[in-house]
Scaffold this active site. Sequence first.
Site, PDB file in Angstrom:
ATOM      1  N   ASP A  13      15.209 -64.552  -2.111  1.00 55.11           N
ATOM      2  CA  ASP A  13      14.491 -63.481  -2.045  1.00 55.11           C
ATOM      3  C   ASP A  13      14.682 -62.478  -3.351  1.00 55.11           C
ATOM      4  O   ASP A  13      14.529 -61.205  -3.197  1.00 55.11           O
ATOM      5  CB  ASP A  13      15.118 -62.488  -0.778  1.00 55.11           C
ATOM      6  N   GLY A  15      12.138 -62.279  -5.328  1.00 52.15           N
ATOM      7  CA  GLY A  15      10.819 -61.942  -5.681  1.00 52.15           C
ATOM      8  C   GLY A  15       9.952 -62.809  -6.361  1.00 52.15           C
ATOM      9  O   GLY A  15       8.849 -62.560  -7.013  1.00 52.15           O
ATOM     10  N   LYS A  16      10.198 -64.207  -5.744  1.00 50.67           N
ATOM     11  CA  LYS A  16       9.409 -65.247  -6.427  1.00 50.67           C
ATOM     12  C   LYS A  16       8.082 -65.336  -5.826  1.00 50.67           C
ATOM     13  O   LYS A  16       6.950 -65.390  -6.717  1.00 50.67           O
ATOM     14  CB  LYS A  16       9.903 -66.445  -5.539  1.00 50.67           C
ATOM     15  N   ALA A  39      11.319 -69.873   4.413  1.00 47.21           N
ATOM     16  CA  ALA A  39      10.975 -69.050   3.273  1.00 47.21           C
ATOM     17  C   ALA A  39      10.124 -67.673   3.641  1.00 47.21           C
ATOM     18  O   ALA A  39       9.509 -67.882   4.740  1.00 47.21           O
ATOM     19  CB  ALA A  39      10.120 -69.658   2.074  1.00 47.21           C
ATOM     20  N   GLY A  40      10.346 -66.551   2.930  1.00 41.25           N
ATOM     21  CA  GLY A  40       9.402 -65.166   3.199  1.00 41.25           C
ATOM     22  C   GLY A  40       9.300 -65.007   2.081  1.00 41.25           C
ATOM     23  O   GLY A  40       9.957 -64.435   1.202  1.00 41.25           O
ATOM     24  N   HIS A  41       7.914 -65.084   1.587  1.00 42.36           N
ATOM     25  CA  HIS A  41       7.528 -64.537   0.353  1.00 42.36           C
ATOM     26  C   HIS A  41       6.599 -63.198   0.208  1.00 42.36           C
ATOM     27  O   HIS A  41       5.343 -63.488   0.861  1.00 42.36           O
ATOM     28  CB  HIS A  41       6.898 -65.639  -0.649  1.00 42.36           C
ATOM     29  N   ASP A 334      14.008 -51.119 -10.536  1.00 42.05           N
ATOM     30  CA  ASP A 334      13.805 -49.867 -10.084  1.00 42.05           C
ATOM     31  C   ASP A 334      14.889 -49.517  -9.204  1.00 42.05           C
ATOM     32  O   ASP A 334      15.226 -47.992  -9.110  1.00 42.05           O
ATOM     33  CB  ASP A 334      12.429 -49.505  -9.610  1.00 42.05           C
TER      34      ASP A 334
END
Length: 436
Positions: A13, A15-16, A39-41, A334
């Site tokens: 997780d 930020g791929k 996976a969850g992109h 950020d």
Amino acid sequence: MTNVAVIGAQWGDEGKGKVVDVLAEKFGCVVRFQGGNNAGHSVHFGGQQFALHLLPSGIFCNQTHNLIGNGVVVDPSALIREIDELKERGIEVTPDRLKISNRAHLVLPYHRIIDQFRDASPNQRKIGTTGKGIGPTYEWKAARRGIRFCDTHDKDDFSEKVRTELDLAQRLNLGIVELQQLHLDALMAEVWPAIHRLQDYVVDGVEFLAGLVEKNVPILFEGAQATLLDIDFGTYPYVTSSNSCALGIGAGAGVPARAIDRVVGITKAYATRVGEGPFPTELLDDVGSALRKHGKEFGTTTGRPRRCGWLDLVALRYAQRLNGFDCLALMKLDILDSFERLYVCEAYRIDGRETRVFPASLQQLQNAEPVYRELPGWNEDTSTIRQFGQLPTAAQDYVKAIESYVGCSVDLVSVGPDREETLLRSDGLFSDLYKR
Ligand code: GDP
Ligand code: IMO
Ligand code: MG
């Protein structure tokens, strides 16, 4: 740009998905080489937000092909759902744009049931899996019992193979009621329509990629999960069941190792982890909660709250040594905007001794106390900044501290989820994108 790999440097997780989406237009093909719909992109652009699980994150770029490689385990119903959901949102996933390797293994309902049962069982070690059947599917593959896309041309033949495996799964797991109640007909009714629809997408992945390599078409390899979840090099046994670091690319995509020219390590500016397992810099206090709240740290696949902590440079340096990162992409800078003071872990104290070596032993990792270096925060909104030199000095110093510890340049800095909220260093690996 030559062939590039995007690899998670932490516990997933990072930020791929965003990085692959940003880079995709420069590549002829995006390739997933391991994992599955665990996976969850996430990809954000034009005010829209998408979560991909099996589809490579190059799918939003019209001129780019996408391959689900042989090392990926594919739940056919889940993939069809993803394709249909995109279609409803105006994105057509045609067989011209998506290919599936004929050597990829299928995740079948019995794998999913076993995964969920085991992880909830009080007698077994809880890993906190995503419950998608990933571990059991790789077990079946290693046991030489798996069923691949190349075994799905004929319905009767496929059904016979499934019958044999379902029977074995039931005999080995007498205590799993849901599995005992699963009938072949119901299983086939669930998966066959999806498998049938996917036939048009199936190709010989080796031939497909070799053809691109021969023509010098640049390829982008998209890692899922991450280095510290790798089956060999992660925090074993609290890992996933595939090689999710760069070492898995050749075997999982079906390309020679020399086809991988550059490797980009993706890391957040802090650390997160979902599921169980050691996490030396985890913060169980208000700071950890603040990171979770600002960073919206809830799983893309399961919605679970992510555990949060300070950036662990010992672990990041380990990931650098293992993957040979050519550069890093530093994501979610950020999220640190409102912290007065920041901390990065520069060593572990284990049994009274300080070390910079990331231990293999679970027990040592669980006992590792982080030794922190304090760095000043910047207390300024960075989300609108688009050039590295315009970041507050303290933010630039934070980046430099990472570079000097890890021994690797940070060539991309991300300051928001959107494609546009990305800073590319003009002298870095992405310098040709910089000229957009
Ligand atoms: P992946 O699995 O590595 O692709 O990462 P995920 O998509 O699961 O999680 C990363 C989350 O952070 C997603 O919600 C992204 O939209 C978001 N994200 C990525 N980069 C940034 C960034 O620089 N700033 C912020 N605020 N969010 C980001
Ligand atoms: P992306 O690609 C974060 C974690 C699970 C669990 C362990 C094993 O979005 O970064 P599994 O279902 O793979 O057997 O679960 O791995 N895990 C992830 N954590 N991001 C992921 O993927 C993950 N995929 C699996 O939470 O701890
Ligand atoms: Mg994810």
